[in-house]
Design a protein around this motif. Structure first.
Motif, PDB file in Angstrom:
ATOM      1  N   VAL A 141      73.190  10.287  -7.332  1.00  0.00           N
ATOM      2  CA  VAL A 141      73.566  11.479  -6.568  1.00  0.00           C
ATOM      3  C   VAL A 141      73.194  12.721  -7.381  1.00  0.00           C
ATOM      4  O   VAL A 141      73.610  12.858  -8.537  1.00  0.00           O
ATOM      5  N   LEU A 142      72.391  13.581  -6.773  1.00  0.00           N
ATOM      6  CA  LEU A 142      72.095  14.884  -7.365  1.00  0.00           C
ATOM      7  C   LEU A 142      73.113  15.873  -6.827  1.00  0.00           C
ATOM      8  O   LEU A 142      73.079  16.234  -5.649  1.00  0.00           O
ATOM      9  N   LEU A 143      74.041  16.301  -7.658  1.00  0.00           N
ATOM     10  CA  LEU A 143      75.060  17.269  -7.258  1.00  0.00           C
ATOM     11  C   LEU A 143      74.513  18.670  -7.516  1.00  0.00           C
ATOM     12  O   LEU A 143      74.332  19.070  -8.670  1.00  0.00           O
ATOM     13  N   ILE A 144      74.222  19.394  -6.441  1.00  0.00           N
ATOM     14  CA  ILE A 144      73.605  20.710  -6.564  1.00  0.00           C
ATOM     15  C   ILE A 144      74.686  21.785  -6.664  1.00  0.00           C
ATOM     16  O   ILE A 144      75.582  21.865  -5.821  1.00  0.00           O
ATOM     17  N   ILE A 145      74.570  22.618  -7.688  1.00  0.00           N
ATOM     18  CA  ILE A 145      75.482  23.738  -7.905  1.00  0.00           C
ATOM     19  C   ILE A 145      74.675  25.027  -7.888  1.00  0.00           C
ATOM     20  O   ILE A 145      73.564  25.085  -8.434  1.00  0.00           O
ATOM     21  N   ASP A 146      75.213  26.057  -7.258  1.00  0.00           N
ATOM     22  CA  ASP A 146      74.545  27.348  -7.151  1.00  0.00           C
ATOM     23  C   ASP A 146      74.905  28.194  -8.369  1.00  0.00           C
ATOM     24  O   ASP A 146      76.054  28.613  -8.534  1.00  0.00           O
ATOM     25  N   ALA A 147      73.912  28.434  -9.235  1.00  0.00           N
ATOM     26  CA  ALA A 147      74.171  29.203 -10.461  1.00  0.00           C
ATOM     27  C   ALA A 147      74.512  30.663 -10.173  1.00  0.00           C
ATOM     28  O   ALA A 147      75.146  31.328 -11.000  1.00  0.00           O
ATOM     29  N   SER A 148      74.104  31.176  -9.004  1.00  0.00           N
ATOM     30  CA  SER A 148      74.338  32.585  -8.676  1.00  0.00           C
ATOM     31  C   SER A 148      75.736  32.840  -8.141  1.00  0.00           C
ATOM     32  O   SER A 148      76.104  33.983  -7.890  1.00  0.00           O
ATOM     33  N   GLU A 149      76.528  31.759  -7.941  1.00  0.00           N
ATOM     34  CA  GLU A 149      77.895  31.884  -7.463  1.00  0.00           C
ATOM     35  C   GLU A 149      78.851  31.241  -8.457  1.00  0.00           C
ATOM     36  O   GLU A 149      78.466  30.335  -9.188  1.00  0.00           O
ATOM     37  N   PRO A 150      80.107  31.681  -8.474  1.00  0.00           N
ATOM     38  CA  PRO A 150      81.081  31.061  -9.379  1.00  0.00           C
ATOM     39  C   PRO A 150      81.276  29.582  -9.046  1.00  0.00           C
ATOM     40  O   PRO A 150      81.191  29.185  -7.879  1.00  0.00           O
ATOM     41  N   ILE A 153      72.770  19.260 -10.956  1.00  0.00           N
ATOM     42  CA  ILE A 153      71.611  20.151 -10.861  1.00  0.00           C
ATOM     43  C   ILE A 153      72.120  21.573 -10.666  1.00  0.00           C
ATOM     44  O   ILE A 153      72.771  21.883  -9.656  1.00  0.00           O
ATOM     45  N   VAL A 154      71.850  22.441 -11.633  1.00  0.00           N
ATOM     46  CA  VAL A 154      72.224  23.851 -11.515  1.00  0.00           C
ATOM     47  C   VAL A 154      71.013  24.589 -10.945  1.00  0.00           C
ATOM     48  O   VAL A 154      70.035  24.854 -11.659  1.00  0.00           O
ATOM     49  N   ASN A 155      71.067  24.898  -9.657  1.00  0.00           N
ATOM     50  CA  ASN A 155      69.947  25.510  -8.957  1.00  0.00           C
ATOM     51  C   ASN A 155      70.048  27.047  -8.987  1.00  0.00           C
ATOM     52  O   ASN A 155      71.078  27.595  -9.337  1.00  0.00           O
ATOM     53  N   LYS A 156      68.958  27.688  -8.608  1.00  0.00           N
ATOM     54  CA  LYS A 156      68.850  29.158  -8.561  1.00  0.00           C
ATOM     55  C   LYS A 156      69.017  29.777  -9.950  1.00  0.00           C
ATOM     56  O   LYS A 156      69.543  30.885 -10.089  1.00  0.00           O
TER      57      LYS A 156
END
Length: 370
Positions: free
Chosen positions: A269-278, A300-303
């Motif tokens: 599982v690739l857990l995507i997290i938005d780096a631009s948001e808390p 995965i820390v995206n953006k």
């Protein structure tokens, strides 16, 4: 084989019937399906790929709802055009209960008028909802569409499906079924609008799924197979998971159910997290759901391109994730940007390494020494 037709004629119902599992979200709301959904089907020892598509609209309805499928007509059109161009056999689906509509005529003409481009493709007509004798007789009026290979079916009840499959496999290239199903399944999950579909498209190098800034654009769990360095991989794009209290009944609820089933089908599982948001509690909640299902996780820390960085930024963010996900302190963390492609080339090698580690066998003697 591609299923095409106007919205709400039962394409996704037939898709689920042939796939023998509920992969596509089915709802009475027209335009529920947006992306191409694929499944491998076996019939009488023959294998073929089945593709469900969004409904073909002849006009764009005016709406103030940003999540309405009417706002994605161009993107849906691109998806079904790709499905048609790649298919060996095309099945046009119609609805006997409504009779021939202007949209049916439009789609049929689209296929017939381009028969020179489709000269190597077989076009079949499936008239759906023929669940009694009168409706089966009424299906004959659809010969007016100019497609002579007609099949009255009832996708919901499974009537006429065998004859349709016989006709489909008759016109497909010979591809015998085999027992080699070794594939690494990777599900891409996370909150809405964190960049899951963008990452899938970047990994594939094509616009496989529709991407927009509107949360909830993806509704189905979409499987895509690829070969990477002789390894077969199935990437599963999923709908975003909001907090339980914010999930609306109907399409969104079914989409979340498909996402949870996609996690069950996956090994990684690739857990995507938005780096631009808390970092949110929902990110941690989704991580917990994957752990409860005993799946291997890569965060995965995206953006990452949106972040103003210095020498210590990555380490500080890593420490933050480790503190929020203490129950997953051992999982790898990868910082990337699906938009620019930065470090996206590391996703598949890392996933395969995690899969190798996941399959590691430890002998009793080694375990005793630990």
């Amino acid at each position: 084989m591609a299923l095409v037709g106007r919205p709400n004629v039962g394409k996704s119902t037939l898709f689920n019937r042939l796939a023998e599992q509920r992969l596509a979200v089915v709802d009475d709301t027209p335009g529920t399906t947006r992306d191409r959904i694929m499944a491998e089907i076996e019939w009488n020892g023959m294998l073929f790929d089945l593709v469900d598509t969004g409904g073909i609209e002849t006009y764009q309805e005016t709406t103030n709802n940003p999540t309405s499928s009417s706002n994605f007509i161009k993107e849906i059109k691109s998806q079904y055009e790709t499905a048609i161009s790649e298919a060996d056999t095309i099945v046009l689906m119609t609805d006997v209960t409504t009779g021939i509509t202007s949209s049916d005529i439009y789609v049929a003409n689209l296929l017939i008028q381009n028969k020179n481009a489709f000269k190597d493709k077989k076009i079949l007509l499936a008239v759906n909802k023929c669940d009694n004798q009168n409706r089966t007789m009424n299906a004959n009026e659809f010969y007016q569409l100019g497609i002579t290979n007609l099949h009255p079916i009832a996708a919901l009840h499974g009537l006429g499906i065998g004859d349709l499959l016989d006709d489909i496999t008759m016109h497909l290239p010979q591809k015998k079924a085999n027992n080699s199903n070794a594939t690494t399944s990777i599900a891409i999950v996370g909150r809405p609008n964190v960049g899951k579909s963008s990452l899938l498209n970047r990994l594939l190098g094509q616009d496989r799924v529709i991407v927009s800034s509107v949360s909830g654009t993806t509704r189905d769990a979409i499987d895509t197979k690829l070969t990477y360095h002789k390894s077969t991989i199935t990437l599963i794009d999923t709908a975003g998971i909001r907090r339980r209290g914010k999930i609306t009944p109907g399409v969104e609820k079914y989409s979340v159910i498909r996402t949870l089933k996609a996690i069950d089908r996956a090994e990684i599982v690739l857990l995507i997290i938005d780096a631009s948001e808390p970092f949110t509690s929902q990110d941690a909640h989704i991580a917990g759901m994957t752990l409860n299902r005993l799946r291997s996780v890569i965060v995965i820390v995206n953006k990452w391109d949106k972040i103003t960085k210095d020498t210590y930024t990555m380490q500080a963010y890593t420490n933050l994730i480790r503190s929020k996900l203490q129950f997953l302190e051992y999982v790898p963390i990868l910082f990337l940007s699906a938009l620019t492609g930065e470090k996206v080339n590391q996703v598949l090698p890392l996933s395969l390494q995690v899969q190798t580690d996941r399959q590691l066998r430890i002998s009793t003697s080694q375990l005793n020494r630990l």
